[in-house]
Design a protein around this motif. Structure first.
Motif, mmCIF file in Angstrom:
data_model
loop_
_atom_site.group_PDB
_atom_site.id
_atom_site.type_symbol
_atom_site.label_atom_id
_atom_site.label_comp_id
_atom_site.label_asym_id
_atom_site.label_seq_id
_atom_site.Cartn_x
_atom_site.Cartn_y
_atom_site.Cartn_z
ATOM 1 N N UNK A 103 0.862 -1.185 0.000
ATOM 2 C CA UNK A 103 0.000 0.000 0.000
ATOM 3 C C UNK A 103 0.902 1.239 0.000
ATOM 4 N N UNK A 104 0.705 2.103 -0.986
ATOM 5 C CA UNK A 104 1.450 3.368 -1.040
ATOM 6 C C UNK A 104 0.642 4.445 -0.332
ATOM 7 N N UNK A 105 1.273 5.161 0.575
ATOM 8 C CA UNK A 105 0.570 6.238 1.291
ATOM 9 C C UNK A 105 1.272 7.562 0.988
ATOM 10 N N UNK A 106 0.503 8.505 0.466
ATOM 11 C CA UNK A 106 1.018 9.853 0.196
ATOM 12 C C UNK A 106 0.236 10.786 1.121
ATOM 13 N N UNK A 107 0.938 11.583 1.918
ATOM 14 C CA UNK A 107 0.195 12.370 2.909
ATOM 15 C C UNK A 107 0.467 13.867 2.794
#
Ligand code: NAD
Length: 510
Positions: free
Chosen positions: A154-158
């Motif tokens: 899972x890629x998380x961009x915040x």
């Protein structure tokens, strides 16, 4: 009297916190300056990662996933439980760093870390509840069921304004679901991300057998995010930020048939009806519109006030706006800290100018302490009485601007609420049951969050967070969001001796 921070002491404080949490000195070397919005001073330097390094991180995360997916889910929950414990122990330090790096007032910094702890508790319980259905089948002597399996990396961009909570909303669920996570935080808040990474490593060390690469931090700007977005090895990309970012990310993830979870901008309204409790309304509106210096996705940006109470409400709101403390976010009496940077200040001034040009009457909005702090951007929150819902009102400006509009008919007010493209959060202030229920009904607010007698800002993790309208259905954290981090299989088992085929079809099987 408002107080403002002194330039010069923050870098040492930030380094002290990072050292104490176990961030190695080698991670604080590089070309990107991490600055504090409190004074504009440089806190430390960090190294950005290029596309190749991001690719390597994804490959390591995939290898970790292959191991992690076979660990029983409740055991995976134990890792998240330990992480929650480590967060409790580090809460004060991490919250202080959130304040220094993102500019949130102390109670909101602490509140953000508390959200991380809450999602860990939620996810720990969830690790024993990843239920599938048993489904009635039309075939005799068969059983049919759905099974939920881990999905992969899972890629998380915040975004900068929730520098630590957004990752945890995603990661805590992803870990119990059996996934690995690669995190690209905002380039404006790399230090809090390094701190969270170090805290997670403490939990992993206590757990004992966490595959290397299960949780990876990749620092960098847009390019690092794009490398995550385009990589077919990342089946789920959860991106939180502006709608401009979402518009770029969504088609790129879709083009490779990935799944995007998008939590984007908000342009949140509250309707104030004639029967509203005005004491409660003034307090709720002031907090929702000015808190976090207007830099929350759920910040109240539009107030739609019935003509009959407009003249009673506005002077009280102006008084609240005039008395609010703007200044050092570490001071207990401060509600409004700094804007994140000069760009945010410039965008606010452009919006106020456009509002004035369209006939708006602006109260507040001016910069303060500019002489003492030329590289920090503190503003008084602005209240803008508008003759109509113009394009400027319909856009999200990430700053403390509250546009006030008049209405005379409830249907018109709901229409104004729904007329903007963003569909994040909304509220109605009323003691009239019909208005409250209509607002919450299918014909009412079209937002992902619809509240009664409470402002639109803030959300509990259990209720799932975020919008549904412009993003096409985002939502991180609670409710049944976990399904977005897994893949569903339907299994059919034949426990009989017959094989139902299409009528008339036969085989000679010897
Ligand atoms: P932003 O869109 O500028 O950046 C967010 C993140 O996206 C950053 O990490 C950035 O590097 C990355 N990014 C930017 N362009 C990208 C691209 N093309 N590909 C991949 N990654 C890219 O947002 P911001 O200024 O950091 O945060 C404020 C915005 O975020 C506001 O609009 C706010 O409403 C929104 N927000 C929404 C939620 C929510 O849950 N709905 C929560 C927090 C913030």
């Amino acid at each position: 009297m408002s107080s403002f921070p002194q330039i010069g002491a923050l870098a040492a404080q930030a380094r002290g916190i990072l050292n104490g949490l176990g961030v190695s000195a080698s991670r604080l070397e590089g070309h990107r300056a991490a600055t504090s919005p409190l004074t504009g001073e440089v806190l430390a330097h960090v190294a950005d990662m290029g596309a190749e390094e991001v690719e390597g991180a994804i490959a390591r995360a995939h290898a970790a996933f292959l191991e992690w997916r076979t660990v029983p889910a409740p055991r995976r929950g134990e890792l998240v439980r330990l992480f929650g414990e480590e967060l409790r122990a580090a809460k004060a330090d991490l919250a202080a760093l959130v304040t220094i790096e993102a500019g949130k007032i102390a109670s909101e910094g602490a509140g953000e870390v508390q959200e991380m702890i809450d999602i860990c508790d939620f996810a720990t319980g969830l690790s024993r509840q990843l239920h599938g259905l048993t489904i009635a089948t039309e075939r005799p002597d068969h059983r049919m069921m759905e099974t939920w399996h881990p999905i992969g990396v899972v890629g998380v961009i915040s975004a900068f304004n929730f520098p630590v909570a957004v990752w945890s909303w995603n990661a805590a669920l992803a870990f119990v679901c059996g996934d690995a996570v690669v995190w690209k935080p905002s380039e404006k808040t790399p230090l809090t991300a390094l701190a969270v990474d170090a805290i997670f490593r403490r939990a992993a060390a206590r757990f004992g057998s966490v595959p290397e690469g299960l949780s990876t931090l990749v620092l960098g700007a847009r390019e690092a995010g794009e490398a995550l977005v385009d990589d077919a090895g990342v089946p789920v990309v959860s991106a939180t930020g502006s709608t401009a970012m979402g518009r770029v990310v969504a088609p790129r993830v879709a083009a490779r048939f990935g799944r995007a979870i998008l939590e984007l901008g908000g342009n949140n309204a509250a309707i104030v009806c004639p029967s509203a409790d005005l004491d409660l309304t003034v307090r709720a509106v002031a907090f929702a519109a000015m808190g976090t210096a207007g830099q929350r996705c759920t910040t109240l940006r539009r107030l739609i006030v019935h003509a009959d109470i407009y003249d009673a409400l506005l002077p009280r709101l102006k008084k609240a706006y005039g008395s609010v403390r703007v200044g050092d976010p570490r001071a207990a009496e401060t509600l409004v800290g700094p804007l994140i940077d000069g760009e945010a200040f410039a965008a606010m001034q452009v919006a106020l100018e456009a509002a004035r040009a369209a006939g708006g009457v602006v109260t507040g909005g001016e910069r303060v302490a500019a002489d003492a702090l030329p590289d920090a951007f503190y503003v008084r929150p602005a209240l803008v009485e508008m003759p109509a819902q113009t394009d400027t009102v319909a856009a999200e400006t990430f700053a403390p601007i509250l546009y006030v509009l008049r209405y005379s008919d409830f249907a018109e007010a709901v229409h104004l609420n729904n007329e903007v493209p963003q569909g994040l959060a909304s509220s109605v202030f009323t003691t009239n049951l019909r208005e409250a229920e209509l607002f919450l009904s299918a014909a009412g607010s079209d937002c992902g969050i619809a509240n009664v007698n409470i402002g639109p800002s803030g959300a509990e993790i259990g209720g799932a967070f975020g919008g549904e309208k412009e993003t096409g259905g985002g939502r991180e954290a609670g409710s049944d969001c976990w399904k977005a981090y897994m893949r569903r299989a339907t299994n059919t088992i034949n426990y009989g001796t017959r094989l139902p085929l299409a009528q008339g079809v036969t085989f000679d099987v010897g």
